[in-house]
Design an enzyme around this catalytic site. Structure first.
Site, PDB file in Angstrom:
ATOM      1  N   CYS B  22      13.303 -21.271 -25.307  1.00 40.05           N
ATOM      2  CA  CYS B  22      14.527 -20.473 -25.469  1.00 40.05           C
ATOM      3  C   CYS B  22      14.156 -19.022 -25.706  1.00 40.05           C
ATOM      4  CB  CYS B  22      15.348 -20.976 -26.637  1.00 40.05           C
ATOM      5  SG  CYS B  22      14.528 -20.659 -28.197  1.00 40.05           S
ATOM      6  N   CYS B  90     -32.739 -21.203  -6.448  1.00 46.56           N
ATOM      7  CA  CYS B  90     -33.468 -21.561  -7.674  1.00 46.56           C
ATOM      8  C   CYS B  90     -32.575 -21.413  -8.898  1.00 46.56           C
ATOM      9  CB  CYS B  90     -34.688 -20.655  -7.836  1.00 46.56           C
ATOM     10  SG  CYS B  90     -34.216 -18.940  -8.055  1.00 46.56           S
ATOM     11  N   CYS B  93     -30.944 -18.091  -9.541  1.00 40.71           N
ATOM     12  CA  CYS B  93     -29.675 -17.819  -8.824  1.00 40.71           C
ATOM     13  C   CYS B  93     -28.509 -18.363  -9.635  1.00 40.71           C
ATOM     14  CB  CYS B  93     -29.679 -18.494  -7.454  1.00 40.71           C
ATOM     15  SG  CYS B  93     -30.962 -17.928  -6.364  1.00 40.71           S
ATOM     16  N   ASP B 527      22.154   7.006   5.556  1.00 42.07           N
ATOM     17  CA  ASP B 527      21.495   7.988   6.402  1.00 42.07           C
ATOM     18  C   ASP B 527      21.922   7.626   7.832  1.00 42.07           C
ATOM     19  OD1 ASP B 527      19.589   9.922   7.246  1.00 42.07           O
ATOM     20  OD2 ASP B 527      18.292   8.250   7.834  1.00 42.07           O
ATOM     21  N   ASP B 726      15.682   5.019   5.416  1.00 39.01           N
ATOM     22  CA  ASP B 726      14.315   4.649   5.695  1.00 39.01           C
ATOM     23  C   ASP B 726      13.523   4.770   4.396  1.00 39.01           C
ATOM     24  OD1 ASP B 726      11.509   5.303   6.221  1.00 39.01           O
ATOM     25  OD2 ASP B 726      12.108   5.075   8.318  1.00 39.01           O
ATOM     26  N   ASP B 730      13.264   8.853   3.527  1.00 36.07           N
ATOM     27  CA  ASP B 730      14.364   9.206   2.632  1.00 36.07           C
ATOM     28  C   ASP B 730      14.011   8.953   1.168  1.00 36.07           C
ATOM     29  OD1 ASP B 730      16.104   9.933   4.727  1.00 36.07           O
ATOM     30  OD2 ASP B 730      16.475   7.820   5.133  1.00 36.07           O
TER      31      ASP B 730
END
Lengths: 82, 859
Positions: B22, B90, B93, B527, B726, B730
């Site tokens: 809640c 190995c 690594c 526009d 746009d 704009d």
């Protein structure tokens, strides 16, 4: 010991201190409310059984703790931990 | 989805939080996280179950946050990833990979297995993501890919919901049968029950034995959560339940074992209160678990669209790999009926693709070489290959999911108020419970108590209840009835459903504020170029004089203009080609600046240009002049044409209205919205277009940089203004407006400015956005009014306001029933948004124009 670990330890110590101080404060506030309740039961002119008085005190204490803990803990923590 | 974002010293993570039920939980988590030093901002969303935290990277860290969240009783689920790591030779690594991955923020453990060539990594999703982990390993010089393919996120979420549902189902199975027995046992002396109910069931010890497991098995969650929160100074509604259940159970226990201790005596055991109270709360939790996830179906649907695998060509061979391993530049093969795995550009083949699930566009779209394809859309019958251009989090689907998720995690203004109220509600209710207790203990009991007192809808008598038991009952009932769940759920559930509904229709709200503000809009500024109109001129009219044919005039005009680079000339060439005319090369061509062009073709001399060109060449244009004026009055640019010194006709070119623009404007007026067109064009052209589209207010000759100022002027008139344009050109006006709507953005939604992004190039979606905003706000208001009415009427009733007049009290179990129903009603009311459709969509469906494209799960 890395800087991070140091920082964590300091933080933990501060948080513990804040928790201690907060617990004293909210318990005191709650006990004061309980005392007010007790005082009223003693002086309002009605007769109350011991059970009603004690039960009432416990319930008032529980509610007062619940109300005061969320107010006191963060404010004390803010003061101490920052 | 997101990983740790860093900007300067600040970092941001979005941590998943499980267990919140809640608004009070939200407040509790926010409060706890804010208490961490270095945390700057926290926003928690209940329904998405996420906490967005901005913090100072040097002072706070993810493990600290996780710890704090866990301490207050919630879970931050870890995610596990199993990677195939190739190239390790190995133990060094192994250590190298482990060290590197472990150093990443958010990673909790790494186990690398050399012989198996695998790495098992546990991490907090939201603090880091899988791609980052793989990238880190790849940076070390190893190959890393995921062993499991896709779908984990969905499965995990489903698992979590199932787990909660299983847990609450178990609680229901314990609570309800036992509570029913308790209730029957409590009332066995009444009505016809003595004939059916065995006597032992009414025994107080039996009732106590039946009630205890209810309070401590299904009820244990409330004690645990509230204690965890209280320890850190945070409260939530679990505390209301815990105090309610706890008080009822303790009184019942005392009155069972020490009946004459003065707590109301053996007649006031209230076992059914403790039992039914727990049962109803558990019922509420169960119903929540059942219904909550449904408001976020949109995200789930979108996620389910993600393809799991992709067929790519590597080293000349077609291989199948996990979709998230596709790299930019890969050639991907798509067969009929398959889901497209990532975004890209078609290199060969032809097909039609259903894009409805992403763009809302109902008709399948043709795809051939050069066409863009969107990941997660569905290929129909053909096969094609495409080059991957956007993968991973850059794909349109990933961006849309991110945007919808972001919107759903943001908060509307109206929600902030509700959260504030809900967050402070718990403490307020406990204060109220204290006041209620004081009143009934010291004043009310003595003044109003009668031995005939009863609970509402109950035959239970309260005659033996003493002052403490009576005051306690009213105090507990007040706690129980005051749950702020409905208040907390009212807004986020509706926002979630509304933004999801928008996404279904290709309308992306960037935040809850956008939904809220769009509902209040009373002015929309369009526009002109590229928004109301297509944005490039096209041939609208061709008139010919006697002796010439339309095709000849258009074909010769196109040939003459072929070498010109003028946009009007390009429009004529395109117009001729669209009509299937062969546009060859002229023998001679000359551009006459400011006048037009002159060309020669197979001995014919062609002139195309304005009146001055014709006057200079002494060509009599006759009644073409009148026609030309008429066309110019309509905002079109007309060009005269002469062949071999004789007026042959005229061709009009204009920017044309987009399909549906007129219908959208009409609908906006019907909705009481003022519509304004803004353009840099001259007034005559602007007004001509406005007339065509039905717009009454025109702001013409406005320079691009002044558009924002014009929007501001409208706002100063007290209008709530949306600017539609746009998203890139704009941008200032879009930012100035109360709501910026970027239209026809296609699928690169992340680049767009604006509060609402319309994927399709359909003006009607502006109407759809406002309608969805209004529907969502309607739902929010209904929910809030309901939640408010519930609390405003429920609390005084529970506090015993009617008792002095009626002798009736609301029992704690009835209060818990009301509480459960209030949350459920809000959730169910919100779910009704699922049935809502924007008006145009509804009309399309009615007229049967819309094929039923249900998003299909990906392969």
């Amino acid at each position: 010991m890395s800087m991070n670990e140091n920082m964590n330890m300091n933080m933990n110590a501060l948080e513990k201190k804040a928790a201690r101080k907060a617990s004293v404060t909210y318990t005191t506030v709650s006990l004061v409310v309980v005392l007010v309740f007790l005082a009223i039961t003693l002086f309002d002119g009605n007769t109350y059984t011991a059970v009603a008085r004690i039960g009432g005190m416990i319930w008032v204490f529980v509610l007062s703790m619940i109300v005061s803990m969320p107010i006191v803990i963060p404010s004390v923590k803010k003061k101490i931990v920052g | 989805m997101s990983e740790t974002m860093r900007s300067g010293n600040s970092a941001q993570v979005s941590l998943p939080v499980e267990g919140m039920t809640c608004a009070a939980c939200v407040a509790k988590v926010e409060k706890a996280l804010k208490s961490i030093s270095g945390v700057q901002e926290v926003q928690v969303n209940l329904l998405s179950g996420k906490a967005a935290v901005t913090f100072s990277a040097g002072q706070a860290g993810v493990p600290q946050m996780v710890k704090v969240i866990q301490e207050i009783g919630y879970e931050v689920p870890e995610e596990e990833i199993l990677l195939t790591v190739r190239g390790m030779t190995c133990a060094a690594c192994v250590a190298k990979v482990e060290k590197a991955v472990k150093g990443l923020p958010g990673v909790t453990s790494v186990v690398v297995n050399l012989p198996a060539g695998s790495a098992k990594v546990k991490f907090y999703p939201g603090a880091i993501d899988k791609t980052r982990i793989k990238k880190e390993i790849k940076a070390l010089g190893y190959e890393a890919s995921e062993k499991l393919t896709g779908q984990e996120a969905l499965d995990r979420e489903k698992d979590a919901r199932q787990k909660e549902l299983r847990y609450q189902t178990r609680n229901m199975w314990i609570a309800w049968p036992l509570a029913s027995l308790v209730m029957i046992g409590m009332f066995r002396d009444y009505w016809i029950l003595p004939y059916f109910v065995p006597k032992f069931l009414g025994n107080h010890y039996v009732l106590w034995a039946l009630t205890t497991p209810i309070a401590f098995i299904p009820g244990w969650q409330f004690f645990k959560h509230s204690w965890n929160g209280l320890k850190r100074g945070a409260t939530d509604m679990n505390l209301l339940y815990a105090t309610g259940i706890g008080a009822a159970y303790i009184i019942a226990t005392i009155n069972t074992f020490w009946p004459y201790a003065g707590f109301g005596g053996p007649g006031a055991t209230f076992f059914e209160s403790a039992a039914l109270l727990t049962a109803f709360i558990v019922l509420g939790r169960f119903l929540e678990a059942l219904t909550r996830g449904r408001t976020s179906d949109a995200i789930r649907k979108l996620m389910s669209l993600q393809a799991k695998t992709a067929r790519v060509i590597r080293k000349g061979e077609e291989i199948e790999i996990a979709a998230d391993e596709v790299e930019i530049g890969d050639i991907v093969v798509v067969r009929p009926g398959e889901s497209i795995p990532v975004d890209g550009e078609v290199t060969e083949g032809y097909s039609t693709v259903v894009e409805a699930m992403i763009t809302g566009e109902s008709m399948p779209v043709e795809k051939r070489a050069g066409s863009q394809v969107i990941g997660a859309t569905m290929n129909k019958t053909g096969s094609f290959k495409f080059r991957a251009t956007r993968v991973g989090s850059e794909t349109a689907l990933a961006q849309i999911i991110k945007m919808v998720e972001d919107a759903q995690t943001s908060k509307a203004h109206i929600q902030k108020l509700a959260d504030f109220v809900a967050g402070h509600f718990i403490a307020g209710v406990h204060v109220l419970a204290l006041i209620v207790f004081f009143f009934w203990f010291f004043i009310g009991y003595a003044a109003f108590f009668t031995p005939t007192s009863q609970f509402v809808l109950s035959i239970y008598s309260l005659s033996q209840v003493g002052v403490f038991g009576f005051a306690l009952l009213l105090s507990v009932t007040t706690l129980i009835i005051s749950c702020p769940c409905a208040l907390g759920l009212a807004t986020p559930s509706a926002v979630m459903a509304g933004t999801g509904k928008g996404a279904e229709n290709g309308i992306l709200f960037k935040g809850a504020d956008a939904v809220e503000t769009s509902s209040k809009l009373n002015a929309v500024v369009f526009d002109k170029t590229g928004t109301l109109t297509i944005g490039e001129p096209s041939v609208t009219d061709v008139y010919v004089t006697a002796g010439f044919t339309r095709n000849d005039v258009l074909r010769l005009a196109a040939m003459a203009e072929k070498s010109s680079e003028h946009p009007l000339g390009e429009a004529i060439v395109r117009g001729a080609k669209d009509e299937g005319l062969a546009v060859g090369d002229t023998d001679d061509f000359e551009a006459i600046p400011g006048h037009g062009v002159r060309a020669a073709y197979q001995g014919q001399k062609v002139l195309l240009g304005n009146r001055r060109l014709m006057q200079q060449q002494k060509i009599h244009i006759g009644n073409l002049d009148e026609k030309m004026e008429q066309l110019e009055g309509e905002g079109k640019t007309a060009m005269l044409m002469a062949i071999d010194g004789k007026a042959a006709g005229l061709i009009a070119v204009a920017d044309t209205l987009k399909e549906n623009a007129k219908a959208a404007v009409e609908r906006l007026y019907q909705m009481g919205v003022q519509v304004v067109m803004i353009t840099g064009d001259n007034r005559r052209t602007a007004e001509a277009i406005a007339r065509q589209v039905g717009i009454k207010t025109v702001l013409a000759e406005v320079l691009p940089q002044d558009k924002a100022a014009e929007v501001k002027k409208l706002q100063e008139q007290g209008l709530k203004v949306a600017m539609v344009g746009d998203g890139i050109n704009d941008a200032p006006a879009l930012a100035q407006a109360h709501v910026g709507i970027a239209i026809g953005s296609g699928t690169d939604v992340a680049k767009e400015t604006g509060d609402i992004i319309l994927i399709k190039d359909d003006i009607r979606d502006v109407v759809g956005a406002i309608e969805i905003g209004r529907a969502t706000m309607r739902k929010i208001k209904q929910n809030l009014v309901w939640a408010f009415v519930y609390n405003v009427t429920g609390i005084p009733l529970a506090a015993g306001i009617l008792y002095p007049f009626t002798g009736l009290l609301v029992s704690p179990e009835l209060a818990s029933f009301f509480m459960a129903m209030s949350s459920l009603s809000v959730t169910l009311n919100t779910l009704l948004i699922k049935r809502f459709q924007p008006s145009f969509r509804r009309e399309q469906e009615k007229s049967g124009m819309l094929p039923a494209h249900q998003p299909q799960p990906a392969r």
